[in-house]
Enzyme design. Structure first.
Site, PDB file in Angstrom:
ATOM      1  N   GLY A  51       0.802  -1.226   0.000  1.00 40.38           N
ATOM      2  CA  GLY A  51       0.000   0.000   0.000  1.00 40.38           C
ATOM      3  C   GLY A  51       0.830   1.268   0.000  1.00 40.38           C
ATOM      4  N   LEU A  52       2.138   1.158  -0.216  1.00 44.21           N
ATOM      5  CA  LEU A  52       2.975   2.369  -0.243  1.00 44.21           C
ATOM      6  C   LEU A  52       3.318   2.805  -1.668  1.00 44.21           C
ATOM      7  CD1 LEU A  52       5.429   1.955   2.785  1.00 44.21           C
ATOM      8  CD2 LEU A  52       3.375   3.343   2.633  1.00 44.21           C
TER       9      LEU A  52
ATOM     10  N   SER B 224       4.670   1.122  -4.351  1.00 45.38           N
ATOM     11  CA  SER B 224       5.971   0.764  -4.927  1.00 45.38           C
ATOM     12  C   SER B 224       5.911   0.653  -6.457  1.00 45.38           C
ATOM     13  CB  SER B 224       6.487  -0.542  -4.328  1.00 45.38           C
ATOM     14  OG  SER B 224       5.701  -1.624  -4.739  1.00 45.38           O
TER      15      SER B 224
ATOM     16  N   ASP C 138      -2.450   6.669  -7.164  1.00 42.29           N
ATOM     17  CA  ASP C 138      -1.045   6.375  -6.851  1.00 42.29           C
ATOM     18  C   ASP C 138      -0.100   7.090  -7.817  1.00 42.29           C
ATOM     19  OD1 ASP C 138      -2.031   4.683  -4.916  1.00 42.29           O
ATOM     20  OD2 ASP C 138      -0.718   3.007  -5.430  1.00 42.29           O
TER      21      ASP C 138
HETATM   22  O1  PMV Z   1      -1.968   0.583  -4.055  1.00 41.94           O
HETATM   23  P1  PMV Z   1      -2.683   0.679  -2.760  1.00 41.94           P
HETATM   24  O2  PMV Z   1      -2.669  -0.552  -1.958  1.00 41.94           O
HETATM   25  O3  PMV Z   1      -2.339   1.936  -1.996  1.00 41.94           O
HETATM   26  O4  PMV Z   1      -4.244   0.842  -3.079  1.00 41.94           O
HETATM   27  C1  PMV Z   1      -4.692   1.834  -3.920  1.00 41.94           C
HETATM   28  C2  PMV Z   1      -5.949   2.406  -3.417  1.00 41.94           C
HETATM   29  C3  PMV Z   1      -7.239   1.770  -3.918  1.00 41.94           C
HETATM   30  O5  PMV Z   1      -8.230   2.785  -3.724  1.00 41.94           O
HETATM   31  C4  PMV Z   1      -7.602   0.557  -3.083  1.00 41.94           C
HETATM   32  C5  PMV Z   1      -7.185   1.378  -5.380  1.00 41.94           C
HETATM   33  C6  PMV Z   1      -7.103   2.543  -6.352  1.00 41.94           C
HETATM   34  O6  PMV Z   1      -6.798   2.298  -7.522  1.00 41.94           O
HETATM   35  O7  PMV Z   1      -7.389   3.678  -5.974  1.00 41.94           O
END
Ligand code: PMV
Length: 315
Positions: free
Chosen positions: A105-106, A108, A152
């Site tokens: 979730g960071l 990468s 992200d």
């Molecule tokens: O990549 P992560 O684990 O930080 O998750 C992204 C966030 C979600 O909302 C779950 C997915 C997205 O595409 O926004």
């Protein structure tokens, strides 16, 4: 010819994960304590047009031509080449290193893409704009999970706290009063695709229930934005707690995440929640700066494999 080096930070989602996939606002911030780095340099011994790619952390040592087209690194490289209209670049080598834990979730994957795209386009003499970098990184994100929101690649490209709504122009957040977050890692690897896919299936089964949760998360993100821009970060604590409860109801928390959240609150946190896709990966804690050590120690004693203390700052 010199080496071209680019770094990109990790990220946390402060509010609105999952709901953001369904068009609700979310807030994310860069985490500069961890980074992905890409180095591109000429390879005088390489065959014309060849690219030697090394990513030791994932055991990759291969030539671009031998990677499957849908490989994330190949997709990022080919995206740069086709955007710039380059078919046979000077023989070069590309080396990727990263201190960002994978599948936690960071961010990468997105950070590797952003660093690679910037270093390679600079090597080719035509550095891409932030908008182009983010758009190409988004194409790679689609390989990681089919329906990424784009949060992200956006927060990592711009390396600033962002208020993000899928498909809308990026809004950089003005952080009137910096605040401190401790990140605690459960150490449990959790691919984003699985959690996002599960939420999609459950939403299809019970759309009204899930849409109510997504709407509530979106409203929390809006309130959080106001608090951040008005310089009242202490009021974010209860909003984080409420957002975590919604994520539990969405089915994306886990016993380990819930345990770290409870321990953080007992250790004096102003608020705590999981961050990112959930099921494993990281949770985040809002603290008074003086409590950074005690909260980090409490998380480590409760099983966190790593903690990072980071400041959320913005223009
Ligand atoms: O990549 P992560 O684990 O930080 O998750 C992204 C966030 C979600 O909302 C779950 C997915 C997205 O595409 O926004």
């Amino acid at each position: 010819m010199p080496a071209f080096i680019s770094s990109a930070p990790g990220k946390i989602i402060l509010f609105g994960e999952h709901a953001v996939v369904y068009g609700k606002p979310a807030i994310a911030a860069p985490v500069t304590q961890v980074t992905a780095r890409a180095i591109v340099q000429p390879d005088p011994r390489g065959a014309p047009g060849s690219m030697h790619i090394q990513a030791p952390a994932v055991g990759l040592d291969a030539f671009l031509a031998d990677l499957p087209g849908e490989h994330p690194l190949a997709t990022a490289v080919n995206g740069v080449l086709s955007t710039l209209g380059v078919s046979r670049p000077l023989a070069c080598s590309l080396r990727i290193t990263s201190t960002i834990p994978v599948a936690s979730g960071l961010g990468s994957g997105a950070a590797v893409s952003v660093a690679l795209i910037r270093a390679l386009s600079a090597f080719l003499g035509r550095p891409l704009s932030d908008e182009q970098v983010s758009a190409l990184a988004f194409e790679v994100e689609k390989l990681h999970h089919g329906t990424p929101s784009g949060i992200d690649n956006t927060v990592i490209t711009y390396a600033r706290p962002v208020y993000f709504v899928r498909g809308q122009p990026i809004e950089v957040l003005r952080v009137a009063q910096p605040f401190t977050i401790v990140i605690g890692d459960t150490g449990i690897s959790s691919p984003t695709a699985i959690a996002v896919g599960d939420v999609r299936r459950l939403w299809q089964q019970t759309p009204a229930y899930y849409e109510a949760l997504f709407n509530a998360a979106g409203q929390i993100a809006q309130q959080a934005r106001q608090a951040i821009e008005a310089g009242h970060p202490e009021t974010l604590g209860p909003l984080m707690d409420s957002n975590h409860a919604l994520l539990q109801q969405m089915g994306v928390s886990s016993p380990e995440l819930d345990h770290l959240v409870i321990v953080a609150r007992q250790a004096g946190a102003l608020g705590a929640k999981l961050s990112g896709a959930g099921r494993g990966g990281n949770m985040i804690v809002l603290i008074q700066p003086a409590n950074a050590t005690s909260v980090s120690e409490a998380l480590s004693n409760a099983g966190a494999v790593r903690t990072i203390t980071t400041q959320i700052i913005g223009r």
